[in-house]
Design a protein around this motif. Structure first.
Motif, PDB file in Angstrom:
ATOM      1  N   GLY A   1       0.756  -1.789   0.047  1.00  0.00           N
ATOM      2  CA  GLY A   1      -0.176  -0.092  -0.272  1.00  0.00           C
ATOM      3  C   GLY A   1       0.988   1.497  -0.317  1.00  0.00           C
ATOM      4  O   GLY A   1       0.218   2.482   0.223  1.00  0.00           O
ATOM      5  N   VAL A   2       1.849   1.086   0.064  1.00  0.00           N
ATOM      6  CA  VAL A   2       3.221   2.353  -0.705  1.00  0.00           C
ATOM      7  C   VAL A   2       4.059   2.790  -1.845  1.00  0.00           C
ATOM      8  O   VAL A   2       4.191   3.776  -1.535  1.00  0.00           O
ATOM      9  CB  VAL A   2       4.300   1.882   0.904  1.00  0.00           C
ATOM     10  N   GLY A   3       3.185   2.299  -2.424  1.00  0.00           N
ATOM     11  CA  GLY A   3       3.072   2.453  -3.878  1.00  0.00           C
ATOM     12  C   GLY A   3       4.270   2.213  -4.948  1.00  0.00           C
ATOM     13  O   GLY A   3       4.324   2.652  -5.589  1.00  0.00           O
ATOM     14  N   LYS A   4       4.153   0.948  -4.068  1.00  0.00           N
ATOM     15  CA  LYS A   4       5.398   0.305  -5.020  1.00  0.00           C
ATOM     16  C   LYS A   4       4.957   0.393  -6.688  1.00  0.00           C
ATOM     17  O   LYS A   4       5.781   0.350  -7.922  1.00  0.00           O
ATOM     18  CB  LYS A   4       5.841  -0.564  -4.462  1.00  0.00           C
TER      19      LYS A   4
ATOM     20  N   SER B   1       7.382   4.504   3.137  1.00  0.00           N
ATOM     21  CA  SER B   1       6.821   4.345   3.973  1.00  0.00           C
ATOM     22  C   SER B   1       5.529   5.344   3.803  1.00  0.00           C
ATOM     23  O   SER B   1       5.567   5.751   3.804  1.00  0.00           O
ATOM     24  CB  SER B   1       7.885   4.585   5.147  1.00  0.00           C
ATOM     25  N   LYS B   2       4.122   4.450   4.941  1.00  0.00           N
ATOM     26  CA  LYS B   2       3.939   5.378   5.491  1.00  0.00           C
ATOM     27  C   LYS B   2       3.304   6.057   6.745  1.00  0.00           C
ATOM     28  O   LYS B   2       3.987   5.801   7.446  1.00  0.00           O
ATOM     29  CB  LYS B   2       2.268   4.852   5.225  1.00  0.00           C
ATOM     30  N   LYS B   3       2.796   7.841   6.048  1.00  0.00           N
ATOM     31  CA  LYS B   3       2.887   8.399   7.133  1.00  0.00           C
ATOM     32  C   LYS B   3       2.135   8.766   7.155  1.00  0.00           C
ATOM     33  O   LYS B   3       0.644   8.537   6.888  1.00  0.00           O
ATOM     34  CB  LYS B   3       4.266   9.611   6.886  1.00  0.00           C
ATOM     35  N   MET B   4       1.508   9.918   8.762  1.00  0.00           N
ATOM     36  CA  MET B   4       0.546  10.230   8.457  1.00  0.00           C
ATOM     37  C   MET B   4      -0.279  11.522   7.944  1.00  0.00           C
ATOM     38  O   MET B   4       0.264  11.963   7.375  1.00  0.00           O
ATOM     39  CB  MET B   4       0.031  11.111  10.127  1.00  0.00           C
ATOM     40  N   GLY B   5      -1.653  11.324   8.089  1.00  0.00           N
ATOM     41  CA  GLY B   5      -2.563  12.313   6.495  1.00  0.00           C
ATOM     42  C   GLY B   5      -2.735  12.336   5.654  1.00  0.00           C
ATOM     43  O   GLY B   5      -2.204  12.561   4.831  1.00  0.00           O
ATOM     44  N   GLY B   6      -2.269  10.933   5.529  1.00  0.00           N
ATOM     45  CA  GLY B   6      -1.753  10.657   3.493  1.00  0.00           C
ATOM     46  C   GLY B   6      -1.078  10.453   2.707  1.00  0.00           C
ATOM     47  O   GLY B   6      -1.021  10.851   1.575  1.00  0.00           O
ATOM     48  N   LEU B   7       0.294  10.635   3.746  1.00  0.00           N
ATOM     49  CA  LEU B   7       1.026  11.469   3.214  1.00  0.00           C
ATOM     50  C   LEU B   7       2.053  10.124   3.204  1.00  0.00           C
ATOM     51  O   LEU B   7       1.939   9.303   4.666  1.00  0.00           O
ATOM     52  CB  LEU B   7       2.304  12.339   4.362  1.00  0.00           C
TER      53      LEU B   7
ATOM     54  N   ARG C   1      17.785  13.197   2.306  1.00  0.00           N
ATOM     55  CA  ARG C   1      17.941  11.703   3.039  1.00  0.00           C
ATOM     56  C   ARG C   1      16.263  11.085   2.863  1.00  0.00           C
ATOM     57  O   ARG C   1      15.922   9.671   2.255  1.00  0.00           O
ATOM     58  CB  ARG C   1      18.393  11.841   3.957  1.00  0.00           C
ATOM     59  N   GLU C   2      15.773  11.827   2.592  1.00  0.00           N
ATOM     60  CA  GLU C   2      14.186  11.731   2.883  1.00  0.00           C
ATOM     61  C   GLU C   2      13.109  12.344   2.179  1.00  0.00           C
ATOM     62  O   GLU C   2      13.635  13.923   2.644  1.00  0.00           O
ATOM     63  CB  GLU C   2      13.321  11.265   4.289  1.00  0.00           C
ATOM     64  N   VAL C   3      12.246  12.243   1.225  1.00  0.00           N
ATOM     65  CA  VAL C   3      11.640  13.409   0.949  1.00  0.00           C
ATOM     66  C   VAL C   3       9.934  12.832   0.786  1.00  0.00           C
ATOM     67  O   VAL C   3       9.489  11.551   0.997  1.00  0.00           O
ATOM     68  CB  VAL C   3      11.545  12.777  -0.610  1.00  0.00           C
ATOM     69  N   TYR C   4       8.981  13.301   0.451  1.00  0.00           N
ATOM     70  CA  TYR C   4       7.434  13.174   0.604  1.00  0.00           C
ATOM     71  C   TYR C   4       6.592  13.743  -0.673  1.00  0.00           C
ATOM     72  O   TYR C   4       6.317  13.784  -1.232  1.00  0.00           O
ATOM     73  CB  TYR C   4       6.478  13.638   1.719  1.00  0.00           C
ATOM     74  N   TYR C   5       5.978  12.291  -0.522  1.00  0.00           N
ATOM     75  CA  TYR C   5       5.033  12.211  -1.764  1.00  0.00           C
ATOM     76  C   TYR C   5       3.258  11.801  -1.806  1.00  0.00           C
ATOM     77  O   TYR C   5       2.882  11.321  -0.542  1.00  0.00           O
ATOM     78  CB  TYR C   5       5.463  11.187  -3.115  1.00  0.00           C
ATOM     79  N   LYS C   6       2.596  11.880  -2.315  1.00  0.00           N
ATOM     80  CA  LYS C   6       1.480  11.524  -2.528  1.00  0.00           C
ATOM     81  C   LYS C   6       0.664  10.292  -3.689  1.00  0.00           C
ATOM     82  O   LYS C   6       1.811  10.301  -4.450  1.00  0.00           O
ATOM     83  CB  LYS C   6       0.080  12.706  -2.061  1.00  0.00           C
TER      84      LYS C   6
END
Length: 230
Positions: free
Chosen positions: A36-39, A197-203, A216-221
């Motif tokens: 469910g993380v978009g692979k 990885s899945k984060k809070m709030g749909g991120l 080191r880390e970036v965020y996506y939807k």
């Protein structure tokens, strides 16, 4: 390979910055994470951008899409293409699907290159360890290591990018709740490893595990158009 083509964009600007411009030709990339993380979405998206016509901003290149798990969905690829105003039918004609169902068929995947009329610039294997780790024995694990070595050699020799995805599994009695399927074999078998990885709030986040890149880390939807910057 088109003149001046050195990398393949992922479609996520933050991720491309992390990866020094995108998926570099000659390298193997391992994106791993829970369900469910978009692979698979990432696989379809990168395939779309690689095979889209040049006049529409794509690379116009052929993709070999290896699907050991039966997760390839042409209708989702078409949706991603249409949401990005790309010619879905032309893209689908550039994506060659190979569906191994046993280890021996997946190991023989590189033989498919000889059968293709055009050289692919991208090989996708969505669920690279799935067939290998269905049997927990050392012979099968050794075959996985050999398979990954062959992929690295092919990427360098042919000047193509290889995108792998891999799940995570629970590891009992350890501080970490999950570990990448295949363990150290994957750490030795890919040039770049990124944890999704899945984060809070749909991120969601993409974290550079190997080597330690910056950022080191970036965020996506995840949207109808695929993975986009958060």
């Amino acid at each position: 390979m088109g003149k001046g083509l050195f990398s393949i964009p992922t479609g996520v600007r933050g991720l491309d910055r992390m990866l020094l411009g995108g998926l570099q030709l000659g390298a193997v990339y391992d994106f791993f994470g829970a369900s469910g993380v978009g692979k698979t979405q990432l696989c379809l998206q990168v395939s779309t951008l690689t095979s889209a016509p040049k006049e529409q901003g794509g690379l116009g290149c052929v993709v070999l899409y290896v699907d050991p798990t039966g997760s390839f969905r042409p209708e989702r690829l078409k949706e991603i293409a249409e949401e990005r105003s790309l010619d879905a039918e032309k893209i689908l004609s550039q994506v060659y699907l190979y569906e191994p169902r046993v280890v021996e068929e997946q190991v023989a995947v590189l033989n498919q290159l000889k059968k293709m009329s055009k050289k692919p610039m991208l090989i996708v294997i969505d669920g690279v360890t799935d067939l290998f780790l269905s049997e927990q024995d050392m012979v099968t694990r050794a075959l996985l290591g050999s398979h990954l070595h062959s992929l690295c050699f092919t990427a360098l020799k042919e000047g193509i990018a290889i995108l792998l995805t891999n799940p995570v599994r629970e590891r009992l009695g350890a501080n970490e709740e999950t570990v990448e399927a295949g363990g150290n074999i994957m750490a030795q078998g890919a040039h770049f490893r990124v944890k999704l990885s899945k984060k809070m709030g749909g991120l969601f986040s993409a974290e550079a595990i190997q080597p330690p890149l910056r950022p080191r880390e970036v965020y996506y939807k995840i949207t109808r158009a695929g993975l986009v910057d958060a």
